[in-house]
Design a protein around this motif. Sequence first.
Motif, PDB file in Angstrom:
ATOM      1  N   TYR A 413      72.943 -14.359  -7.762  1.00 18.52           N
ATOM      2  CA  TYR A 413      73.556 -15.331  -8.625  1.00 18.52           C
ATOM      3  C   TYR A 413      74.216 -16.354  -7.999  1.00 18.52           C
ATOM      4  CZ  TYR A 413      77.005 -11.571  -7.611  1.00 18.52           C
ATOM      5  OH  TYR A 413      77.672 -10.587  -6.848  1.00 18.52           O
ATOM      6  N   LEU A 414      74.410 -16.596  -6.513  1.00 18.78           N
ATOM      7  CA  LEU A 414      74.878 -17.742  -5.965  1.00 18.78           C
ATOM      8  C   LEU A 414      73.321 -18.086  -5.264  1.00 18.78           C
ATOM      9  CD1 LEU A 414      77.971 -16.273  -3.948  1.00 18.78           C
ATOM     10  CD2 LEU A 414      77.870 -17.510  -6.240  1.00 18.78           C
ATOM     11  N   ARG A 415      72.926 -19.364  -5.776  1.00 21.36           N
ATOM     12  CA  ARG A 415      71.792 -19.998  -5.463  1.00 21.36           C
ATOM     13  C   ARG A 415      72.015 -20.869  -4.221  1.00 21.36           C
ATOM     14  NH1 ARG A 415      70.718 -20.866 -11.774  1.00 21.36           N
ATOM     15  NH2 ARG A 415      69.827 -18.913 -12.392  1.00 21.36           N
ATOM     16  N   LEU A 416      71.622 -20.484  -3.328  1.00 17.17           N
ATOM     17  CA  LEU A 416      71.727 -21.346  -1.911  1.00 17.17           C
ATOM     18  C   LEU A 416      70.790 -22.529  -1.757  1.00 17.17           C
ATOM     19  CD1 LEU A 416      71.958 -18.453   0.546  1.00 17.17           C
ATOM     20  CD2 LEU A 416      73.714 -19.582  -0.612  1.00 17.17           C
ATOM     21  N   TYR A 417      71.430 -23.604  -1.370  1.00 13.60           N
ATOM     22  CA  TYR A 417      70.669 -24.534  -0.899  1.00 13.60           C
ATOM     23  C   TYR A 417      70.474 -24.750   0.326  1.00 13.60           C
ATOM     24  CZ  TYR A 417      71.909 -26.454  -5.650  1.00 13.60           C
ATOM     25  OH  TYR A 417      72.231 -26.433  -7.027  1.00 13.60           O
ATOM     26  N   VAL A 418      69.257 -24.306   0.919  1.00 12.56           N
ATOM     27  CA  VAL A 418      68.888 -24.103   2.412  1.00 12.56           C
ATOM     28  C   VAL A 418      69.178 -25.466   3.175  1.00 12.56           C
ATOM     29  CG1 VAL A 418      67.367 -22.970   4.004  1.00 12.56           C
ATOM     30  CG2 VAL A 418      67.718 -22.209   1.704  1.00 12.56           C
ATOM     31  N   HIS A 419      68.615 -26.422   2.558  1.00 13.14           N
ATOM     32  CA  HIS A 419      68.543 -27.853   2.894  1.00 13.14           C
ATOM     33  C   HIS A 419      69.817 -28.207   3.370  1.00 13.14           C
ATOM     34  CE1 HIS A 419      69.434 -28.860  -0.912  1.00 13.14           C
ATOM     35  NE2 HIS A 419      70.100 -30.223  -0.497  1.00 13.14           N
ATOM     36  N   THR A 420      70.842 -27.717   2.918  1.00 13.09           N
ATOM     37  CA  THR A 420      72.368 -28.152   3.121  1.00 13.09           C
ATOM     38  C   THR A 420      72.897 -27.316   4.324  1.00 13.09           C
ATOM     39  OG1 THR A 420      73.369 -26.383   1.539  1.00 13.09           O
ATOM     40  CG2 THR A 420      72.822 -28.666   0.810  1.00 13.09           C
ATOM     41  N   LEU A 421      72.195 -26.476   5.115  1.00 11.69           N
ATOM     42  CA  LEU A 421      72.560 -25.493   6.046  1.00 11.69           C
ATOM     43  C   LEU A 421      73.051 -26.141   7.356  1.00 11.69           C
ATOM     44  CD1 LEU A 421      72.926 -22.429   7.372  1.00 11.69           C
ATOM     45  CD2 LEU A 421      70.472 -22.634   8.212  1.00 11.69           C
ATOM     46  N   THR A 422      74.146 -26.095   7.889  1.00 14.87           N
ATOM     47  CA  THR A 422      74.797 -26.949   8.912  1.00 14.87           C
ATOM     48  C   THR A 422      75.599 -25.798   9.878  1.00 14.87           C
ATOM     49  OG1 THR A 422      76.688 -27.111   7.798  1.00 14.87           O
ATOM     50  CG2 THR A 422      75.049 -29.032   7.779  1.00 14.87           C
ATOM     51  N   ILE A 423      75.089 -26.173  11.286  1.00 13.37           N
ATOM     52  CA  ILE A 423      75.628 -25.250  12.422  1.00 13.37           C
ATOM     53  C   ILE A 423      76.443 -26.386  13.343  1.00 13.37           C
ATOM     54  CG2 ILE A 423      75.257 -23.514  13.955  1.00 13.37           C
ATOM     55  CD1 ILE A 423      72.726 -22.623  12.575  1.00 13.37           C
ATOM     56  N   HIS A 424      77.691 -26.181  13.528  1.00 12.49           N
ATOM     57  CA  HIS A 424      78.237 -27.046  14.647  1.00 12.49           C
ATOM     58  C   HIS A 424      79.052 -26.245  15.297  1.00 12.49           C
ATOM     59  CE1 HIS A 424      77.281 -30.491  12.029  1.00 12.49           C
ATOM     60  NE2 HIS A 424      77.625 -30.113  10.950  1.00 12.49           N
ATOM     61  N   THR A 425      79.246 -26.766  16.714  1.00 14.58           N
ATOM     62  CA  THR A 425      79.934 -26.410  17.820  1.00 14.58           C
ATOM     63  C   THR A 425      80.443 -27.162  18.748  1.00 14.58           C
ATOM     64  OG1 THR A 425      78.374 -24.020  17.696  1.00 14.58           O
ATOM     65  CG2 THR A 425      79.814 -24.736  19.685  1.00 14.58           C
ATOM     66  N   LYS A 426      81.743 -27.307  18.612  1.00 13.79           N
ATOM     67  CA  LYS A 426      82.362 -28.453  19.510  1.00 13.79           C
ATOM     68  C   LYS A 426      81.940 -29.881  19.033  1.00 13.79           C
ATOM     69  CE  LYS A 426      83.252 -25.649  23.614  1.00 13.79           C
ATOM     70  NZ  LYS A 426      83.236 -25.490  25.052  1.00 13.79           N
ATOM     71  N   GLY A 427      81.845 -29.809  17.661  1.00 19.49           N
ATOM     72  CA  GLY A 427      81.554 -31.533  17.192  1.00 19.49           C
ATOM     73  C   GLY A 427      80.072 -31.675  17.095  1.00 19.49           C
ATOM     74  N   LYS A 428      79.361 -30.739  17.594  1.00 25.58           N
ATOM     75  CA  LYS A 428      77.862 -31.143  17.931  1.00 25.58           C
ATOM     76  C   LYS A 428      77.207 -30.250  17.274  1.00 25.58           C
ATOM     77  CE  LYS A 428      78.488 -33.118  22.358  1.00 25.58           C
ATOM     78  NZ  LYS A 428      78.014 -32.899  23.921  1.00 25.58           N
ATOM     79  N   ASP A 429      76.011 -30.709  16.768  1.00 27.55           N
ATOM     80  CA  ASP A 429      74.873 -29.710  16.196  1.00 27.55           C
ATOM     81  C   ASP A 429      74.507 -28.406  16.980  1.00 27.55           C
ATOM     82  OD1 ASP A 429      75.160 -31.203  13.860  1.00 27.55           O
ATOM     83  OD2 ASP A 429      73.152 -32.256  14.140  1.00 27.55           O
ATOM     84  N   ASN A 430      74.252 -27.176  16.445  1.00 24.25           N
ATOM     85  CA  ASN A 430      73.630 -26.280  17.196  1.00 24.25           C
ATOM     86  C   ASN A 430      72.620 -25.707  16.613  1.00 24.25           C
ATOM     87  OD1 ASN A 430      73.566 -23.782  18.597  1.00 24.25           O
ATOM     88  ND2 ASN A 430      75.662 -23.159  18.654  1.00 24.25           N
ATOM     89  N   LYS A 431      71.443 -25.948  17.070  1.00 27.26           N
ATOM     90  CA  LYS A 431      70.264 -25.689  16.537  1.00 27.26           C
ATOM     91  C   LYS A 431      69.774 -24.216  16.723  1.00 27.26           C
ATOM     92  CE  LYS A 431      65.273 -26.965  15.938  1.00 27.26           C
ATOM     93  NZ  LYS A 431      64.239 -27.889  16.367  1.00 27.26           N
TER      94      LYS A 431
END
Length: 570
Positions: A413-431
């Motif tokens: 019942y919480l429909r996730l928007y996977v395209h909005t997934l973000t991972i940040h470490t020390k101000g940078k993207d963490n893939k």
Amino acid sequence: MAASMAFGPGSVPVGWLLLALGVLAIVGPALLEGTGQCAQRDRFEEELVLKPLSSGDVAATFQFRTRWDVELGLGDSGGRGRVSHYRLFPKSLGQVLSKFAVRELHLSFSHGFWRRARWGQPFLQAPPGAELWVWFQPSVTDVDTTWKELTNVLSGLFCASLNFIDSTNTVTPTASFKPLGIINETDHQYLRYSALPREIVCTENLTPWKKLLPCGSKAGLGVLLKAERLFHTSYHSQAVHVRPVCRDELCSSISWEMTLSLSVVFDLHAAGSGKREWSLFKMFSRTLTEVCPLASQSTIYVDVTDKEKANDTYELMPPALVWLNTTVHGQWRTYAMYNLLNPQLYSISSHSLNIVLKWKPSKQFATPEVPVFHAERYVSGFGLWTGKINTLIYNNHPYRSFPVLLMEVVPWYLRLYVHTLTIHTKGKDNKPSYIHYQPAKDRECPHLLEMLIQLPANSITKIGIEFERALLKWTEYPPDPNHGFYVGFPFVDPSVYFVRLYSEALLVNLPTPDFSMPYNVICLTCTVVAVGYGSFYNLLTRTFQIVEPTGGVAKKIANVIRRMRGVPPI
């Protein structure tokens, strides 16, 4: 470890460290041998670790371990019928494992949340509520049906609401929850995981748990398991772990190991003492009177490491005969060990043992321990339509980076928007180097998200994903819908320290209808029907008759008055 093995300086309290560090037991215990007697096929050990926390609280962790040298349900189907006699291993649980071809079973019930920032690293953390994950044998053809039947049986065995486990809260992880036993299974189709974060733990769950002990609560460390005291704590967690282990060094045969663990945190300030002093009687309202006669090892460990940090002096009564110096989770610890099998520990006058620790600190409390890893989670956003789940993972190591495996289970019942997934470490993207996502289906299965993330040294990694709230049917709401819905906790598995981390469970509000409206509509409808139908019914059934007016008492009285006034009568 054999019962006759002695602990000396530099050795390790084996039972706790094997379970805490997740190290596989590859050496089976030595069989007990007596003069003129046959060797026993099972062995029971019990341990208690008492740890004064830097916050002033006291953590008590019990572990009862039973090892049984029998291949219960392993291998071919004919091996299950060979077990007909149970001595130390509980028959009620052994029959369940054999009937449903269970390879590993891990079940926990917890109330409260372990505060890593204040209490440090626990031996084995469990999430709030109930958690169950099971590995089945390859001989199981229909895993989902067997899983459902197993949860119903365990629900009755432990007096819990495990029967509410169904497909809507069950997942099959692809990288998490590896077997803790000797069998390195890679086919995750035989794994099932589920959690009930809203499950309430009470004495109804503790009573059947204590019945699994060979001596119950009549002797040994089980005497201290008084429900009134165990539930008057800041944190309570009890668990059952069953796994196969090697019986000898060559691992030519397999044994079953069942571990019953219970962890509680006593708040001495709430108890009224307000001092950094404690004793067995003050915490459990009981003392130890006799050892369990079926136990081959019964030990109490007291953690006195903080005295070195704070330069404190203390008085430990009775004095410990053996001291242990070892490392736990990468930290050096000092333990005072009490072997309960030694009759000299018990008082001659009272025939009981009450361990007392009195501190005389130069400062009240030591500096709180900073755990290497800990996680937090919260929901951001406004309104009842959209929102965002934010997870923070802390790596406090000064110079080492670690890969961690993150698993998120989110209800449908919480429909996730996977395209909005973000991972940040020390101000940078963490893939992430690995990612697996299984989308949810409405009223069928939840979301499953697994990621392998690299955590740099001394960093905070923030993971965020947006979601949309679904509108449920009015029959799908709980009895208290305005309280909110509990969303399961994320699972973090650092690959170096062999520990599992859990964050708090989320409490999310969903669009909730006004459940008082049906009552109002019923009342209004009934009123309209009663007034309208009642009037119409009276008109249809009432008989009208014409009655000629006759003189009555009023007319006679009026004529008398008129005569007195000289007026003609009516």
